[in-house]
Design a protein around this motif. Structure first.
Motif, PDB file in Angstrom:
ATOM      1  N   LEU A  42       0.831  -1.203   0.000  1.00 44.81           N
ATOM      2  CA  LEU A  42       0.000   0.000   0.000  1.00 44.81           C
ATOM      3  C   LEU A  42       0.864   1.251   0.000  1.00 44.81           C
ATOM      4  CD1 LEU A  42      -2.758  -1.016   2.566  1.00 44.81           C
ATOM      5  CD2 LEU A  42      -2.746  -1.288   0.084  1.00 44.81           C
ATOM      6  N   PHE A  43       1.942   1.238   0.778  1.00 44.31           N
ATOM      7  CA  PHE A  43       2.842   2.395   0.807  1.00 44.31           C
ATOM      8  C   PHE A  43       3.538   2.543  -0.544  1.00 44.31           C
ATOM      9  CE2 PHE A  43       6.903   4.479   1.876  1.00 44.31           C
ATOM     10  CZ  PHE A  43       6.396   5.643   2.452  1.00 44.31           C
ATOM     11  N   ARG A  44       3.909   1.431  -1.168  1.00 40.43           N
ATOM     12  CA  ARG A  44       4.546   1.507  -2.482  1.00 40.43           C
ATOM     13  C   ARG A  44       3.609   2.152  -3.500  1.00 40.43           C
ATOM     14  NH1 ARG A  44       6.460  -3.742  -1.054  1.00 40.43           N
ATOM     15  NH2 ARG A  44       4.918  -4.766  -2.381  1.00 40.43           N
ATOM     16  N   ARG A  45       2.326   1.835  -3.405  1.00 39.06           N
ATOM     17  CA  ARG A  45       1.373   2.436  -4.345  1.00 39.06           C
ATOM     18  C   ARG A  45       1.249   3.943  -4.122  1.00 39.06           C
ATOM     19  NH1 ARG A  45      -1.767  -2.503  -3.362  1.00 39.06           N
ATOM     20  NH2 ARG A  45      -1.430  -3.883  -5.138  1.00 39.06           N
ATOM     21  N   ARG A  46       1.334   4.354  -2.867  1.00 39.00           N
ATOM     22  CA  ARG A  46       1.319   5.796  -2.581  1.00 39.00           C
ATOM     23  C   ARG A  46       2.529   6.479  -3.211  1.00 39.00           C
ATOM     24  NH1 ARG A  46       0.482   6.596   3.745  1.00 39.00           N
ATOM     25  NH2 ARG A  46       0.403   8.802   3.102  1.00 39.00           N
TER      26      ARG A  46
END
Length: 366
Positions: free
Chosen positions: A117-121
């Motif tokens: 999820l952080f990578r997508r941000r």
């Protein structure tokens, strides 16, 4: 953050949040990269139930779970850390001192490592990738961390094509060709392997000027881990059929066979793939002692090395009576007779096929 997410969001193999969940025929869900590594290692049982799987196990995308993971928004420890955009700004600002950039890279790399999820941000920020490429180009102190963060971003399939479109491939090839030996070149080769998971990227990498040549040169001239990671990247790229001829034209076969002879078993895997094409087989056959090198891997190699040595020998012997005769003289038939009882299903199958082929050649030559 990963610890606060529901347990069923985690891959049973890696224990990390899944970025590409797929359903195995046993009904259990795994992250695609983890279960693919399990299958590539020759396992033909479900990691959870231990029940047998079909010979060609299918992986069905679990779109429902992927959507749940993407949309899940628990209370996150990220609010105790700087906002991603604040960290990215520290990389892009001309006034940021080197220690600030190093801290920003360290935090971004740590937070993105196991958190899809952080990578997508991060992927939503158009400024990040250009800033990372500038770090790779301009500053040796920042280079390794920038490459490591790019590698983390590439873990998600949705990001792989985007990274290539943003110019990562051109920078990696230039870096591999020009940089002095360092662990950074190994990370760069690993990043190419990650990007090459997608077929569209395999084709792009293969067609990119000097990309394959840079990897072949790194296998030949690199140090330690650099050579292994370069061979791994070549294997990934050459699993795309059109790239095998390109690798042969870049002189890959003698480089790989010499490195295999010196103990780099990963090179044998690439030889097994290159021997599937006519140009590759001809180059392998011309290399003095090629059958002996592959026979030594059969005697002493890991299951994966043995698997690909068998594959290469089968390709050679099925198209060349001379190679079949050489294999018989080197005791390959006897080695294979022992391998039909191996624990690895692919080794057993490849050994059985080679036994049948060599026995037929032996009858014709007698």
């Amino acid at each position: 953050m990963a610890a606060q997410l529901p347990e069923h969001f985690k891959c049973p193999i890696s224990l990390e949040i899944m970025s590409d969940p797929v359903i195995l025929s046993s009904g259990h869900t795994f992250d695609r990269s983890s279960i693919q590594r399990w299958l590539d290692a020759g396992h033909r049982t479900c990691p959870i139930t231990k029940l047998p799987l079909p010979e060609h196990a299918s992986l069905i995308p679990n779109h429902a779970l992927r959507s749940l993971i993407s949309n899940y928004a628990p209370i996150s420890p990220l609010h105790h850390s700087p906002h991603p955009q604040t960290l990215i700004s520290a990389l892009t600002s001309p006034s940021s001192p080197l220690p600030s950039k190093l801290d920003a890279l360290r935090l971004l790399t740590r937070l993105s490592r196991g958190d899809s999820l952080f990578r997508r941000r991060l992927a939503d920020s158009p400024a990040l990738v250009p800033a990372l490429l500038a770090c790779v180009d301009d500053d040796a102190a920042l280079r390794h961390r920038a490459l490591s963060l790019l590698l983390n971003l590439s873990l998600d399939d949705d990001a792989k094509v985007g990274l290539v479109a943003e110019g990562v491939l051109a920078r990696l090839v230039a870096f591999l060709a020009a940089a002095p030996p360092s662990d950074c070149r190994a990370v760069a080769a690993t990043l190419l392997t990650s990007l090459a998971v997608l077929d569209v990227n395999k084709a792009t990498i293969g067609a990119f000027p000097r990309a394959i040549h840079a990897l072949v040169s790194l296998v030949r001239d690199g140090k330690g881990r650099e050579r292994k990671e370069a061979a791994t990247a070549l294997f990934a790229v050459c699993s795309f059929p059109d790239n095998r001829r390109r690798a042969v034209e870049c002189g890959a076969v003698p480089v790989l066979l010499r490195s295999a002879d010196s103990g780099l078993e990963r090179s044998v895997e690439v030889i097994g793939v290159l021997a599937k094409c006519k140009e590759g087989r001809e180059q392998v056959e011309r290399f003095r002692g090629c059958v002996q090198i592959l026979a030594r891997v059969l005697r002493n190699g890991s299951p994966r090395g043995v698997q690909y040595a068998l594959m290469a020998l089968y390709s050679l012997c099925s198209h060349s009576e001379g190679s079949a005769l050489e294999a018989l003289r080197d005791g390959v038939l006897e080695i294979c007779q022992g391998l039909v009882h191996d624990d690895n299903a692919k080794v057993r199958r490849n050994a059985s096929c080679l036994i049948q082929l060599l026995r037929g050649s032996s009858h014709r030559l007698s």
